[in-house]
Design an enzyme around this catalytic site. Structure first.
Site, mmCIF file in Angstrom:
data_model
loop_
_atom_site.group_PDB
_atom_site.id
_atom_site.type_symbol
_atom_site.label_atom_id
_atom_site.label_comp_id
_atom_site.label_asym_id
_atom_site.label_seq_id
_atom_site.Cartn_x
_atom_site.Cartn_y
_atom_site.Cartn_z
ATOM 1 N N LYS A 13 -11.484 3.230 3.532
ATOM 2 C CA LYS A 13 -11.383 1.957 4.255
ATOM 3 C C LYS A 13 -11.727 2.143 5.737
ATOM 4 O O LYS A 13 -12.440 1.335 6.307
ATOM 5 C CB LYS A 13 -9.966 1.365 4.128
ATOM 6 C CG LYS A 13 -9.565 1.023 2.706
ATOM 7 C CD LYS A 13 -8.249 0.280 2.650
ATOM 8 C CE LYS A 13 -7.043 1.084 3.102
ATOM 9 N NZ LYS A 13 -6.713 2.233 2.249
ATOM 10 N N ARG A 88 0.100 -4.609 3.118
ATOM 11 C CA ARG A 88 0.367 -3.605 2.093
ATOM 12 C C ARG A 88 1.492 -4.025 1.159
ATOM 13 O O ARG A 88 1.833 -3.283 0.238
ATOM 14 C CB ARG A 88 0.772 -2.301 2.773
ATOM 15 C CG ARG A 88 -0.305 -1.210 2.739
ATOM 16 C CD ARG A 88 0.246 -0.066 3.527
ATOM 17 N NE ARG A 88 -0.303 1.214 3.263
ATOM 18 C CZ ARG A 88 -1.231 1.812 4.016
ATOM 19 N NH1 ARG A 88 -1.806 1.177 4.991
ATOM 20 N NH2 ARG A 88 -1.583 3.047 3.760
HETATM 21 P P1 AMP Z 1 -3.022 4.613 6.548
HETATM 22 O O1 AMP Z 1 -3.703 5.340 7.655
HETATM 23 O O2 AMP Z 1 -3.450 3.177 6.443
HETATM 24 O O3 AMP Z 1 -3.123 5.339 5.230
HETATM 25 O O4 AMP Z 1 -1.460 4.553 6.919
HETATM 26 C C1 AMP Z 1 -0.711 5.736 7.095
HETATM 27 C C2 AMP Z 1 0.772 5.426 6.924
HETATM 28 O O5 AMP Z 1 1.176 4.469 7.917
HETATM 29 C C3 AMP Z 1 1.154 4.795 5.600
HETATM 30 O O6 AMP Z 1 1.328 5.755 4.569
HETATM 31 C C4 AMP Z 1 2.449 4.090 5.983
HETATM 32 O O7 AMP Z 1 3.524 5.000 6.113
HETATM 33 C C5 AMP Z 1 2.134 3.563 7.368
HETATM 34 N N1 AMP Z 1 1.509 2.224 7.298
HETATM 35 C C6 AMP Z 1 0.219 1.896 7.627
HETATM 36 N N2 AMP Z 1 -0.014 0.602 7.436
HETATM 37 C C7 AMP Z 1 1.144 0.078 6.960
HETATM 38 C C8 AMP Z 1 1.532 -1.221 6.531
HETATM 39 N N3 AMP Z 1 0.674 -2.258 6.534
HETATM 40 N N4 AMP Z 1 2.809 -1.388 6.099
HETATM 41 C C9 AMP Z 1 3.684 -0.364 6.077
HETATM 42 N N5 AMP Z 1 3.385 0.882 6.434
HETATM 43 C C10 AMP Z 1 2.116 1.114 6.883
#
Ligand code: AMP
Length: 220
Positions: A13, A88
């Protein structure tokens, strides 16, 4: 155009969001990046979020909604945005809808990147990030010139704590239980478009391009 880039962790993404940023001139709004910036800066939010992120869980809806609301109010989001890693949960999607109604805007399209679990594990375990400038690489699909050094700035490349195998399994479980149901949510609103997430970066860009061309046609 107001877009959501949807898909499991490791679907690419962030990489494709960058492509959309260049193509449409709208900013990428990545909740993961914003939370990591807070962790790095050791703000109270970052200190609280770090444990949850390292375990592969989700930061609370209220906290995430507050940072998204602030971000979407910035002037660079006036002409559109691409949401990456948000929403999410169904609660976040509901809250986003309400927030957008309040500011007289709406989501135009949700691009869902489809990938199976074994492909996700391969993607996540090969991911590396520059600890200085934040540029992302993949050891197989987008390799740096030197395996442990950023090609752009020479900074050391690191693996995110949450890309280690133990955490990956929890992240996949959290995705299946809490995030995947959003596909039905957006399918019902007629906004969901599927693309195959397992090709090369270029192949996926082509799919996104033709999808965006169709949407831009709709808007003219
Ligand atoms: P990502 O880089 O999008 O994979 O996000 C890394 C981590 O940040 C995730 O595993 C969650 O712990 C937290 N996180 C990111 N976006 C969200 C969201 N929309 N809601 C809750 N936690 C989030």
């Amino acid at each position: 155009m107001n877009l959501i880039l949807f898909g499991p962790p490791g679907a690419g993404k962030g990489t494709q969001a960058q492509f959309i940023v260049e193509r449409l001139g709208v900013p990428q709004v990545s909740t993961g990046d914003m939370l990591r910036a807070a962790v790095k800066a050791q703000t109270p939010l970052g200190i609280m979020a770090k444990k949850i992120m390292d375990s592969g869980g989700l930061v609370s809806d209220d906290v995430v909604m507050a940072i998204v609301k602030d971000r979407l109010a910035q002037p660079d989001c006036e002409n559109g945005f691409v949401l990456d890693g948000f929403p999410r949960t169904i609660a976040q999607a509901d809250a986003l809808d309400k927030m957008l109604v309040e500011i007289g805007r709406e989501i135009d399209c949700v691009i869902s990147m489809e990938l199976d679990d074994s492909q996700i594990i391969q993607r996540l375990s090969g991911r590396r990030t520059c600890s200085v400038c934040g540029k992302g690489y993949h050891l197989t699909y987008d390799p740096p010139a030197s395996v442990d050094q950023c090609t752009l700035c020479g900074g050391p490349l690191v693996q995110r704590d949450d890309d280690r195998e133990r955490t990956i399994i929890n992240r996949l479980d959290v995705y299946a239980r809490q995030t995947a149901p959003l596909k039905d949510y957006y399918e019902q609103s007629g906004l969901l478009r599927h693309i195959e997430g397992c090709g090369s970066i270029k192949e996926i860009q082509l799919q996104i391009s033709s999808l965006l061309e169709g949407r831009q046609g709709d808007h003219s």
